[in-house]
Write a protein that holds these residues in place. Structure first.
Motif, short mmCIF file in Angstrom:
data_model
loop_
_atom_site.label_atom_id
_atom_site.label_comp_id
_atom_site.label_asym_id
_atom_site.label_seq_id
_atom_site.Cartn_x
_atom_site.Cartn_y
_atom_site.Cartn_z
N PHE A 109 0.82 -1.21 0.00
CA PHE A 109 0.00 0.00 0.00
C PHE A 109 0.86 1.26 0.00
O PHE A 109 0.55 2.25 -0.67
N ALA A 110 1.96 1.24 0.75
CA ALA A 110 2.85 2.41 0.78
C ALA A 110 3.42 2.69 -0.60
O ALA A 110 3.66 3.85 -0.97
N THR A 111 3.66 1.66 -1.37
CA THR A 111 4.25 1.81 -2.71
C THR A 111 3.22 2.26 -3.74
O THR A 111 3.55 3.03 -4.65
N LEU A 112 1.98 1.82 -3.58
CA LEU A 112 0.96 2.10 -4.60
C LEU A 112 0.18 3.38 -4.37
O LEU A 112 -0.29 4.01 -5.34
N LEU A 113 0.01 3.79 -3.12
CA LEU A 113 -0.95 4.85 -2.82
C LEU A 113 -0.31 6.23 -2.64
O LEU A 113 0.75 6.36 -2.03
N LYS A 167 -8.02 3.59 -6.69
CA LYS A 167 -6.71 3.14 -7.19
C LYS A 167 -6.56 1.63 -7.08
O LYS A 167 -6.00 0.99 -7.99
N VAL A 168 -7.05 1.04 -5.98
CA VAL A 168 -6.77 -0.37 -5.69
C VAL A 168 -8.04 -1.07 -5.21
O VAL A 168 -8.85 -0.49 -4.49
N LEU A 169 -8.18 -2.33 -5.59
CA LEU A 169 -9.14 -3.25 -4.98
C LEU A 169 -8.35 -4.24 -4.13
O LEU A 169 -7.39 -4.85 -4.61
N LEU A 170 -8.74 -4.39 -2.88
CA LEU A 170 -8.17 -5.43 -2.03
C LEU A 170 -9.03 -6.69 -2.18
O LEU A 170 -10.25 -6.64 -1.98
N PHE A 171 -8.41 -7.80 -2.55
CA PHE A 171 -9.15 -9.04 -2.77
C PHE A 171 -8.51 -10.14 -1.95
O PHE A 171 -7.29 -10.36 -2.02
N VAL A 172 -9.34 -10.86 -1.17
CA VAL A 172 -8.82 -11.89 -0.27
C VAL A 172 -9.69 -13.14 -0.38
O VAL A 172 -10.89 -13.10 -0.08
N SER A 173 -9.09 -14.24 -0.80
CA SER A 173 -9.80 -15.52 -0.89
C SER A 173 -8.77 -16.64 -0.84
O SER A 173 -7.89 -16.67 -1.70
N PRO A 174 -8.87 -17.52 0.16
CA PRO A 174 -9.80 -17.61 1.27
C PRO A 174 -9.70 -16.41 2.21
O PRO A 174 -8.65 -15.79 2.33
N SER A 175 -10.82 -16.14 2.88
CA SER A 175 -10.94 -14.92 3.66
C SER A 175 -10.66 -15.12 5.14
O SER A 175 -11.09 -16.09 5.75
N ASN A 176 -9.95 -14.16 5.69
CA ASN A 176 -9.91 -13.91 7.12
C ASN A 176 -10.69 -12.61 7.31
O ASN A 176 -10.30 -11.59 6.72
N PRO A 177 -11.83 -12.61 8.00
CA PRO A 177 -12.22 -13.54 9.06
C PRO A 177 -13.29 -14.55 8.72
O PRO A 177 -13.65 -15.36 9.57
N VAL A 199 -8.09 -0.53 -12.48
CA VAL A 199 -7.97 -0.60 -11.01
C VAL A 199 -6.91 -1.64 -10.65
O VAL A 199 -6.95 -2.78 -11.13
N TRP A 200 -5.96 -1.25 -9.82
CA TRP A 200 -4.98 -2.20 -9.32
C TRP A 200 -5.67 -3.20 -8.39
O TRP A 200 -6.69 -2.88 -7.76
N VAL A 201 -5.09 -4.38 -8.29
CA VAL A 201 -5.58 -5.39 -7.34
C VAL A 201 -4.44 -5.79 -6.42
O VAL A 201 -3.33 -6.11 -6.89
N LEU A 202 -4.69 -5.72 -5.12
CA LEU A 202 -3.79 -6.32 -4.15
C LEU A 202 -4.51 -7.56 -3.63
O LEU A 202 -5.57 -7.45 -3.00
N THR A 203 -3.98 -8.75 -3.94
CA THR A 203 -4.64 -9.98 -3.53
C THR A 203 -3.79 -10.71 -2.50
O THR A 203 -2.59 -10.92 -2.70
N LEU A 252 4.74 -10.11 -4.44
CA LEU A 252 5.01 -10.36 -5.85
C LEU A 252 4.32 -9.28 -6.67
O LEU A 252 3.19 -8.89 -6.36
N GLY A 253 4.96 -8.81 -7.73
CA GLY A 253 4.31 -7.79 -8.54
C GLY A 253 5.16 -7.36 -9.71
O GLY A 253 6.24 -7.93 -9.97
N PRO A 254 4.72 -6.33 -10.42
CA PRO A 254 5.51 -5.78 -11.52
C PRO A 254 6.89 -5.35 -11.02
O PRO A 254 7.05 -4.93 -9.87
N ALA A 255 7.89 -5.43 -11.89
CA ALA A 255 9.27 -5.18 -11.48
C ALA A 255 9.47 -3.80 -10.87
O ALA A 255 10.21 -3.65 -9.88
N ASP A 256 8.79 -2.77 -11.42
CA ASP A 256 8.99 -1.43 -10.87
C ASP A 256 8.41 -1.29 -9.47
O ASP A 256 8.99 -0.61 -8.60
N VAL A 257 7.28 -1.94 -9.22
CA VAL A 257 6.67 -1.90 -7.89
C VAL A 257 7.54 -2.64 -6.88
O VAL A 257 7.80 -2.15 -5.77
N VAL A 258 8.03 -3.81 -7.27
CA VAL A 258 8.87 -4.58 -6.36
C VAL A 258 10.18 -3.85 -6.07
O VAL A 258 10.65 -3.84 -4.92
N LYS A 259 10.75 -3.20 -7.07
CA LYS A 259 11.98 -2.44 -6.84
C LYS A 259 11.75 -1.29 -5.87
O LYS A 259 12.54 -1.06 -4.94
#
Length: 396
Positions: A109-113, A167-177, A199-203, A252-259
């Protein structure tokens, strides 16, 4: 001048850790408390992983700094494991090894937002997500789901929540809680919606191996390859291999985001402890037999806790399909006497259950869904049965 910055002072304590901490404190004081709060396997870390760590302790090369982004051999193994388990192919250069899954989430989130960017977050959600979004200057846009919807959000709900600031969708499956697992066709539909609208996805795939019955784990970027350039995956060894205390996750993500995220980590924490990384290497390259055994135990407990919760008056629970949590609707227990006390919400109900029955669970308010409660079934069968029996006696 304020002693604590507004940014840090506004962070809410982790509700799950707070409940677990309170339960452990009461136990230490001699109280017979049963805690359903922590999302932590009750199994020891498998022996072959521990032995790899013991050997790593004796190797002088692990006594020194290593690359901030992770040991090269571990990054390569994580890339290979990702292809093996989810069908999503990434290069080792697209992997950042982090201090647990939480650091992966925060750094993503710090990198994307940028300040004011919106993140669509289906609720119920894990307590850390909104705090990480807030710390990055983002805005959480919660989209509620219910027991009737299987705690799964629809494309129509996502589209209704989308704005020019999304900017981003947070997607979680299987879900906590909730333990909800999205079927592959719904995962794909949501991924294609994200691609269509930029829309970016953080899964978060931390529970990928913990699915039961006919449920099936699906990795969104594997189903929707066009999403790969605008998708970040977070994962780790904590839940699958009973390694919560080892603190190894990854992004894991695109090379520029990971860098960029690696640059951030180089100043925040530098490398993850080398011994833990070697242990994680043994986990992700080793056999999955231990995982199958643990999953079988969780499945047995899942069926039992579901049956017991649904037998309690005022409680109804959907079948959890993944992770190791039951998430019952407890609203039927509100507003009626419980040993002479009345709860108006699940925060008060959790307090009453802890004080009267000596059972700790996390109220739904912590997950953005009042009226519910989270019960982890990652604890011994007899302890779980005793705990739910106490709750049933109090609420019955």
């Amino acid at each position: 001048m304020a002693r604590i910055s507004q940014r840090i002072g506004s962070i809410a304590e982790s509700a799950t850790l707070a409940v677990d901490s309170k339960a452990k404190a009461l136990k230490a004081a001699g109280e017979d408390v049963i805690g359903f709060g922590a999302g932590e396997p009750d199994f020891p870390t498998p022996e072959h992983i521990v032995e790899a760590a013991v050997a790593a302790c004796r190797d002088p090369k692990n006594h020194k700094y290593s690359p901030a982004g992770g040991l090269p051999e571990l990054k390569a193994a994580i890339a290979a494991k990702t292809t093996r388990d989810s069908g999503y192919t990434v290069a080792p250069s697209q992997v950042l090894v982090t201090n647990g899954g939480k650091q992966a989430v925060e750094e993503a989130f710090a990198t994307l937002l940028d300040p004011g960017d919106e993140v669509i977050v289906p609720a119920p959600y894990w307590t850390t997500y909104p705090e990480a979004i807030h710390l990055a200057g983002g805005v959480t846009v919660a989209v509620p789901t219910t027991i009737e919807s299987g705690f799964r959000v629809t494309v129509e709900q996502l589209e209704a929540a989308r704005t020019p600031r999304t900017k981003v969708l947070l997607f979680v499956s299987p879900s906590n809680p909730t333990g909800a697992v999205y079927p592959p066709e719904q995962v794909e539909a949501i991924g294609r919606w994200a691609v269509e609208h930029g829309v970016w996805v953080l899964t978060d795939e931390i529970y990928e191996h913990l699915v039961y019955g006919n449920a099936e784990f699906s990795s969104m970027p594997a189903l929707v390859p066009e999403l790969a350039d605008t998708c970040v995956v977070v994962n780790g060894v904590a839940k699958t291999y009973a390694m919560t205390g080892w603190r190894v996750g990854w992004l894991l993500g695109p090379a520029d985001v990971v860098k960029a995220a690696t640059n951030l980590q180089s100043h925040a924490t530098s490398n993850v402890a080398n011994v833990s990384q070697v242990a994680a290497l043994a986990a992700v390259t080793g056999p999955l037999d231990c995982v199958v055994e643990m999953r079988a135990a969780y499945d047995r407990r899942r069926k039992l806790i579901l049956s017991m919760l649904n037998d309690i008056p005022g409680v109804r629970c959907a079948e959890p399909e993944g992770a190791f949590y039951a998430y019952p609707d407890m609203s039927g227990a509100l507003g009626r006497p419980l040993n002479g006390r009345v709860a108006s919400d699940t925060l008060e109900l959790a307090a009453i259950v802890l004080e009267e029955a000596k059972v700790a669970f996390v109220p739904g308010e912590a997950f953005g869904s009042p009226g519910y409660g989270r019960f982890s079934y990652a604890l011994a069968d007899d302890v779980m049965v005793e705990g739910i029996t106490r709750v049933a006696k109090l609420l019955g």
